[in-house]
Design an enzyme around this catalytic site. Sequence first.
Site: not given
Ligand code: PBG
Length: 323
Positions: A120, A130, A195, A248, A274
């Site tokens: 990404c 992204c 996602k 996700k 997270s």
């Molecule tokens: C990158 C990405 C993200 C996460 C994983 N890959 C952040 C986002 O999309 O803002 C989040 C992982 C997490 O919160 O643990 N695009």
Amino acid sequence: MPFPEQRPRRLRRTERLRALVRETRVTPANLIYPLFVVPGAKKRTEIGSLPGCFHVSADEAAREAREVESLGLAGVILFGLPAHKDPVGTEGYTDDGVVPEAVRAIRAECRDLLVMTDVCLCEYTSHGHCGVVDGEDVRNDATIELLARMAVAHAKAGAHIVAPSDMMDGRVRAIRRALDGNGFTDVTLLSYAAKYASAFYGPFREAADSTPQFGDRRTYQMDPANAREALKEVALDLEEGADMVIVKPALSYLDVIHRVRERFDVPVAAYNVSGEYAMVKAAAQKGWVDEQRMATEILTSIRRAGADIILTYHAKDFARWTK
Ligand code: PBG
């Protein structure tokens, strides 16, 4: 046959018995541990928003990976923080970028640990989106070319699995073609197919320094209200050549994991993100919950919903608890 003939408690009398009839198990072999790689050497600093997780340089990432391997976990997924960000995320697709360096260091140290990379641009772009932008617009087709270059750079360094998390349309096909065209027909493609645009990524954005400088990610990540659309996203990614898919976040999307599991016969992964980790950690630090029991219950629920694979910041803790 009602009570007194039926007594479900007969199956719950002892731990041996409960273990015998347990329907769902979580093992370290199901889990992937995320690592945040920074430039330089001998760097290891705790991430404020993810207690117990660290920003590590490539050499330290290799040490950490050895530990992950010895705990019996399946693998690591690497996120990179470059030395310099620019509008097109150049450091994301150079062969000597932070992630390729870390992949090489880990592959040199570990025998069979799976090395997975997040593909990404958001960690590498100065605006934090992204993809490449044109005014306020995140450009789809220009972005997927760069993602394909990034995936090839990761594969060249020795990544076993590449995982695009950008949510651009058509990127799975572009990446598969680029990998195959460069001789990496054996590199596995795990797509973040469903996602969502989620508040649960908050702590990650601090860890990856990837907060968008304007707007948000809702023009490419999915609306949390939609489940049927997730099935469409998964179908498209599989058609384009994904080997496995990710849902996700995990915890607020157990229904989505379940529906994907029921509909498609491919390995399903879930990202215990997270914010899900940080909630448990913060409450545990206050003494309000039992971290081990709560994290185990959450991971079990994700497996019960149908995920084969879980990406989680609790992976190392879980492996230690079950030793
Ligand atoms: C990158 C990405 C993200 C996460 C994983 N890959 C952040 C986002 O999309 O803002 C989040 C992982 C997490 O919160 O643990 N695009």
